[in-house]
Scaffold this active site. Structure first.
Site, PDB file in Angstrom:
ATOM      1  N   CYS A 157       0.834  -1.213   0.000  1.00 38.74           N
ATOM      2  CA  CYS A 157       0.000   0.000   0.000  1.00 38.74           C
ATOM      3  C   CYS A 157       0.868   1.263   0.000  1.00 38.74           C
ATOM      4  CB  CYS A 157      -0.918  -0.028   1.221  1.00 38.74           C
ATOM      5  SG  CYS A 157      -1.650   1.551   1.652  1.00 38.74           S
ATOM      6  N   GLY A 158       0.680   2.114  -1.021  1.00 35.13           N
ATOM      7  CA  GLY A 158       1.454   3.352  -1.119  1.00 35.13           C
ATOM      8  C   GLY A 158       1.187   4.311   0.018  1.00 35.13           C
ATOM      9  N   HIS A 159      -0.084   4.468   0.423  1.00 37.92           N
ATOM     10  CA  HIS A 159      -0.421   5.366   1.524  1.00 37.92           C
ATOM     11  C   HIS A 159       0.201   4.867   2.838  1.00 37.92           C
ATOM     12  CE1 HIS A 159      -3.004   7.898  -0.819  1.00 37.92           C
ATOM     13  NE2 HIS A 159      -3.787   6.886  -1.188  1.00 37.92           N
ATOM     14  N   CYS A 160       0.273   3.545   2.991  1.00 37.08           N
ATOM     15  CA  CYS A 160       0.900   2.973   4.196  1.00 37.08           C
ATOM     16  C   CYS A 160       2.392   3.319   4.232  1.00 37.08           C
ATOM     17  CB  CYS A 160       0.713   1.458   4.236  1.00 37.08           C
ATOM     18  SG  CYS A 160      -1.006   0.902   4.161  1.00 37.08           S
TER      19      CYS A 160
END
Length: 537
Positions: free
Chosen positions: A107-110
């Protein structure tokens, strides 16, 4: 000895079992210092010691204390606890407060959250009541993912004595810390030493300190503001000698310390909550924010109106930055000032979002929030301090025309699925001789890509009927006044006689039928099955 033992035991956050030999040694070395007859009360039980019974009783009491203070030593990464299914319940029950992130490694946001989360974890360990931060790889710990109905990443949940509530704070260090502070700490904490004051100032991006008397009207007003602005860090100093040492007087003072601009501001107004609140609010943010995570959260997360300066790293860029600084000082507190280049990272993304082209730089854009909509105003003339101030005044007086980002219209538009851009939207969609179905999509959207061949096939099937139009809009590049979207793809239908009442296709319904006097067919759109069916009347 017992007082010291309890104190140090209570300070241990991840205490392992201590060896029994250590407890035995403590008893042996302490015995000679104990009074032959001692009355003590522990947990409400009156215990009478004498010289003969002391060793046995104290030894047993130490073992009880050791068992009470024992805690699992959870593994950590960058100060963040790593929890698994077999340690999760123990963690949320062991700590009165704990914030848990459910994440996916891909996950990029993670990945963007990770460094901010780690920095927040280190700050939160210094709280009077430390608040641990933890994380769970929900792609591995699937039982926990199902138990807490995790649908997207990252999802953060805050546990209070084992009970979860949703975390709705920001995603940068300062926002995480302030949210947890508001949930767990008194609005203002007392500082009782010079080192405590220095540590408080150094540990916070913004720190507000009251120096004065405990039982005073000034402190009462200060506490009101501390409660109102719970996302910030407030403390107070009552000790007269310490106040003299730090501020040179025992008269009441409020000082805001910050790690930017001039470093600190001293309050000089009347000691009312309104004036104190205004003082803190005007000085808590940098005069000009570099457009990074903190500024993005403030502008887009908290929906603050902002004026952006886009500049290049050259002589002209230096000149416009100086003008921007002067205007910001004049307009302090009226609108957020932020600046960036458009080369990479946040600056590149926001320039694309605001429709700023490289050849236009240096330029200014005002972003204003109106309900769920974001309205943009672009400035293209010579940039000076005076022109920036006039640009803001025209915005305040509603004299500016909104700017809508849009692509150029295609030279040829003969494909079955018609391409719509901002400037052609009205002419195509509001044609009263046509039923028009429009797909609003994003090029990176997976569901949009799945729908593309189905949508194109439906357009080919219906191509013989010139009264039906299937069209698409790249919503990331074309903004349409009055059209707001919450996700991609969005399909909306404008019937020939329903131009001002578009119908939005809803995936919760299996199949939607639409018709009009202008069409010979019924359109059945089954989004659940990702298909569009043509039916005869």
């Amino acid at each position: 000895f017992l007082i010291l033992f309890f104190f140090f035991s209570s300070r241990r956050r991840h205490t392992r079992f201590l060896p029994v030999s250590w407890a035995r040694r403590c008893v042996q070395e302490t015995d000679s210092a104990l009074i032959p007859l001692l009355n003590a009360e522990y947990m409400g039980i009156q215990i009478i010691y004498n010289k003969v019974e002391m060793k046995t009783t104290l030894y047993l009491l130490l073992l009880v204390v050791l068992s009470l203070t024992n805690a699992t030593d959870f593994p950590e990464e960058d100060g963040v606890l790593v929890l698994k299914e077999n340690t999760f319940d123990e963690a949320i029950n062991q700590f009165e407060y704990i914030l848990v992130e459910f994440y996916a490694p891909w996950c990029g946001h993670c990945k963007s959250l990770a460094p901010e989360y780690a920095k927040a974890a280190k700050v939160l360990k210094g709280f009077a009541t430390p608040v641990p931060l933890a994380k769970v790889d929900a792609t591995v710990e699937t039982a926990l993912q199902q138990r807490f109905a995790i649908q997207g990443y990252p999802t953060l949940k805050f546990f209070i004595k084992g009970q979860p509530i949703e975390y709705d704070g920001g995603r940068v260090e300062a926002e995480i810390v302030s949210w947890l502070k508001k949930k767990t700490q008194p609005p203002s904490s007392e500082l009782t030493s010079a080192s405590a004051i220095d540590n408080f100032i150094n540990s916070n991006q913004v720190a507000v300190i009251f120096y004065g008397e405990k039982d005073s009207a000034q402190f009462d007003q200060f506490k009101i503001v501390a409660t109102q602005l719970g996302e910030l860090s407030f403390s107070h100093v009552f000790d007269a000698n310490l106040r003299t040492e730090k501020v040179g007087t025992t008269d009441p003072r409020i000082i805001l310390f910050k790690k930017f601009d001039e470093g600190k501001n001293e309050f000089n107004g009347q000691f009312t909550s309104a004036e104190i609140n205004t003082f803190v609010s005007e000085n808590r943010h940098p005069l000009i924010d570099e457009f990074e995570d903190y500024a993005a959260e403030r502008i887009f997360g908290q929906k603050k109106n902002a004026i952006f300066l886009f500049y290049k790293q050259n002589e002209e860029g230096e000149r416009v930055q100086k003008a921007f600084q002067e205007a910001a000082e004049t307009l302090r507190g009226k609108i957020v000032f932020t600046k960036t280049t458009n080369l990479q990272g946040h600056g590149k993304r926001v320039s694309e979002y605001l429709g700023v082209k490289d050849q236009e730089i240096p330029t200014l854009v005002i972003l204003a929030h109106s309900g769920q909509d974001q309205i943009k105003y672009k400035y293209t003339n010579q940039i000076t301090s005076e022109s920036i101030q006039q640009f803001y005044q025209d915005f305040s007086n509603s004299k500016l025309q909104p700017f809508y980002k849009g692509q150029d219209a295609p030279a040829n538009n003969d494909e079955p699925v018609k391409i719509i851009v901002s400037e052609t939207f009205n002419s195509i969609v509001f044609d009263t001789t046509k039923d028009v179905l429009v797909e609003f999509y994003a090029p990176w959207c997976g569901h949009c890509k799945e729908l593309t061949p189905i949508y194109e096939n439906a357009a080919k099937q219906l191509a013989y009927n010139k009264n039906i139009v299937l069209a698409k809009v790249d919503a990331t590049e074309n903004e349409i006044p009055g059209v707001s979207l919450t996700g991609y793809p969005t399909l909306r239908f404008w019937g020939a006689n329903q131009k001002y009442k578009p119908i939005e296709f809803n995936e919760s319904r299996d199949c939607l039928l639409y018709t009009s006097d202008a069409a010979d067919d019924l359109l059945c759109v089954d989004l659940g099955g990702r298909r569009i069916i043509k039916k005869k009347k």
